[in-house]
Design an enzyme around this catalytic site. Structure first.
Site, PDB file in Angstrom:
ATOM      1  N   GLY A  53       2.996   2.359  10.738  1.00 41.86           N
ATOM      2  CA  GLY A  53       3.947   3.448  10.566  1.00 41.86           C
ATOM      3  C   GLY A  53       4.690   3.817  11.836  1.00 41.86           C
TER       4      GLY A  53
ATOM      5  CG  ASN B  95      -1.716   1.231   1.412  1.00 35.25           C
ATOM      6  OD1 ASN B  95      -1.768   2.072   0.512  1.00 35.25           O
ATOM      7  ND2 ASN B  95      -2.355   1.364   2.565  1.00 35.25           N
ATOM      8  CD1 TRP B  96       3.547   1.252  -3.067  1.00 29.20           C
ATOM      9  CD2 TRP B  96       3.606   2.693  -4.787  1.00 29.20           C
ATOM     10  NE1 TRP B  96       4.370   0.721  -4.029  1.00 29.20           N
ATOM     11  CE2 TRP B  96       4.415   1.593  -5.100  1.00 29.20           C
ATOM     12  CE3 TRP B  96       3.474   3.714  -5.722  1.00 29.20           C
ATOM     13  CZ2 TRP B  96       5.114   1.486  -6.303  1.00 29.20           C
ATOM     14  CZ3 TRP B  96       4.161   3.613  -6.927  1.00 29.20           C
ATOM     15  CH2 TRP B  96       4.979   2.509  -7.217  1.00 29.20           C
ATOM     16  CE  LYS B  97      -0.076   3.185   4.855  1.00 30.98           C
ATOM     17  NZ  LYS B  97       0.031   3.279   6.294  1.00 30.98           N
TER      18      LYS B  97
ATOM     19  CB  SER C 258       5.712  -1.776  11.912  1.00 34.54           C
ATOM     20  OG  SER C 258       5.343  -0.426  12.166  1.00 34.54           O
TER      21      SER C 258
ATOM     22  CD  GLU D 132      -2.794   5.450   6.845  1.00 32.79           C
ATOM     23  OE1 GLU D 132      -2.746   5.510   5.600  1.00 32.79           O
ATOM     24  OE2 GLU D 132      -1.895   4.943   7.539  1.00 32.79           O
TER      25      GLU D 132
ATOM     26  CG  HIS E 265      -5.684   1.841   5.336  1.00 36.13           C
ATOM     27  ND1 HIS E 265      -5.244   2.771   6.248  1.00 36.13           N
ATOM     28  CD2 HIS E 265      -4.660   0.976   5.153  1.00 36.13           C
ATOM     29  CE1 HIS E 265      -3.999   2.485   6.601  1.00 36.13           C
ATOM     30  NE2 HIS E 265      -3.622   1.394   5.954  1.00 36.13           N
TER      31      HIS E 265
ATOM     32  CD  GLU F  65      -3.122  -2.379   7.367  1.00 40.52           C
ATOM     33  OE1 GLU F  65      -2.108  -2.683   6.734  1.00 40.52           O
ATOM     34  OE2 GLU F  65      -3.685  -1.277   7.260  1.00 40.52           O
TER      35      GLU F  65
ATOM     36  N   GLY G 122       3.065  -1.111   4.240  1.00 44.63           N
ATOM     37  CA  GLY G 122       3.074   0.322   3.955  1.00 44.63           C
ATOM     38  C   GLY G 122       4.467   0.791   3.594  1.00 44.63           C
TER      39      GLY G 122
HETATM   40  P1  13P Z   1       3.357   0.373   7.623  1.00 42.29           P
HETATM   41  O1  13P Z   1       3.860  -0.900   7.022  1.00 42.29           O
HETATM   42  O2  13P Z   1       4.075   1.591   7.131  1.00 42.29           O
HETATM   43  O3  13P Z   1       3.271   0.297   9.116  1.00 42.29           O
HETATM   44  O4  13P Z   1       1.835   0.576   7.103  1.00 42.29           O
HETATM   45  C1  13P Z   1       0.952  -0.478   7.200  1.00 42.29           C
HETATM   46  C2  13P Z   1      -0.273  -0.130   6.460  1.00 42.29           C
HETATM   47  O5  13P Z   1      -1.043   0.747   6.865  1.00 42.29           O
HETATM   48  C3  13P Z   1      -0.554  -0.841   5.201  1.00 42.29           C
HETATM   49  O6  13P Z   1      -1.843  -0.618   4.755  1.00 42.29           O
END
Ligand code: 13P
Length: 247
Positions: free
Chosen positions: A170, A12-14, A209, A94, A92, A164, A230
């Site tokens: 993150g 997931n590149w966000k 993470s 977010e 998600h 998650e 992420g």
């Molecule tokens: P990280 O791997 O940066 O913690 O993010 C996880 C995530 O939200 C994937 O959707």
């Protein structure tokens, strides 16, 4: 992991990446043969059509629950399909936090995605305050149960769930393999109240993470079928190492 569930790693590149990252991922991933697993890259939707994916698949990070029409700024399932997407991340944390997405809206999106023939990667997970109160199973159980207001157990069978924990996203603070396994098994238990085959067959990814050095310990848990990545999905070497840990 049981034999019948194919491992999956999705990046997931966000809101990250650019044309040159699309190019380096396309080259690096097309160079590998991931034949016993599914590898997915989910860039921002504006980059979907720039991929020339051969040995992997692409997905979006969100989608509208509505059909094409007067919905400024939204993107429909039909548009994503035209750009070559096969998967869509839905719900998600977010999106739930930044855009007030409720369990009901997430369920509606999942229904729309399934109806369109795309595959949803449905995210669930608790905030730190919920875990500290010891209420993570109650919270996640509600997130999973809410799906059934809009879709049947049969319809969910091709879907993917991602656990998650918000406190691990993150932060560099991953759930321990035991903590993650405990929730994954619990999610299967909630699903089994609707349909035993669904509970047994659905793929459940862990996200939060995941790095090259902790992926194997997480993915080797019996109810963890891979990861939703992420930060580490923005680096070809790290992402490929994580994919290899899932086979
Ligand atoms: P990280 O791997 O940066 O913690 O993010 C996880 C995530 O939200 C994937 O959707």
């Amino acid at each position: 992991m049981t034999e019948k569930r194919t491992p999956m790693v999705a990046g997931n590149w966000k809101m990250n990446g650019d044309r040159s990252l699309v190019e380096s991922f396309t080259n690096a991933l097309n160079d590998k043969a991931f034949d016993r697993m599914d590898v997915i890259v989910c860039p921002p939707s504006v980059y979907l059509s720039m991929f020339n994916a051969e040995h992997f698949q692409i997905g979006a990070q969100d989608v509208s629950h509505l059909d094409n029409g007067a919905h400024t700024g939204d993107i429909s399932t039909e548009m994503l399909k035209e750009l070559g997407a096969r998967y869509v991340i839905v719900g998600h944390s977010e999106r739930r936090e930044d855009h007030n997405e409720t369990n009901l809206l997430v369920a509606k999106k999942v229904a729309r995605v399934i109806e369109s023939g795309l595959i949803p990667i449905i995210c669930v997970g608790e905030a730190l305050s919920v875990r500290e109160a010891g209420e993570e199973k109650l919270f996640i159980g509600e997130q999973v149960a809410a799906l059934f207001s809009e879709v049947t157990a049969d319809q969910l069978k091709q879907s993917v769930i991602a656990y998650e924990p918000v406190w691990a996203i993150g932060t560099g603070k991953t759930a321990s393999p035991e903590q993650a396994q405990d929730i994954h098994r619990f999610i299967r238990h909630v699903l089994s109240e609707h349909d035993a085959d669904l509970a047994d067959g659905i793929r459940i990814l862990y996200g939060g993470s995941v790095k090259a050095n902790n992926a194997q310990a997480l993915f080797s848990q019996p109810d963890i079928d891979g990861g939703l990545i992420g930060g580490a999905s923005l680096n070809t070497k790290d992402f490929i190492a994580i994919c290899q840990a899932a086979i």
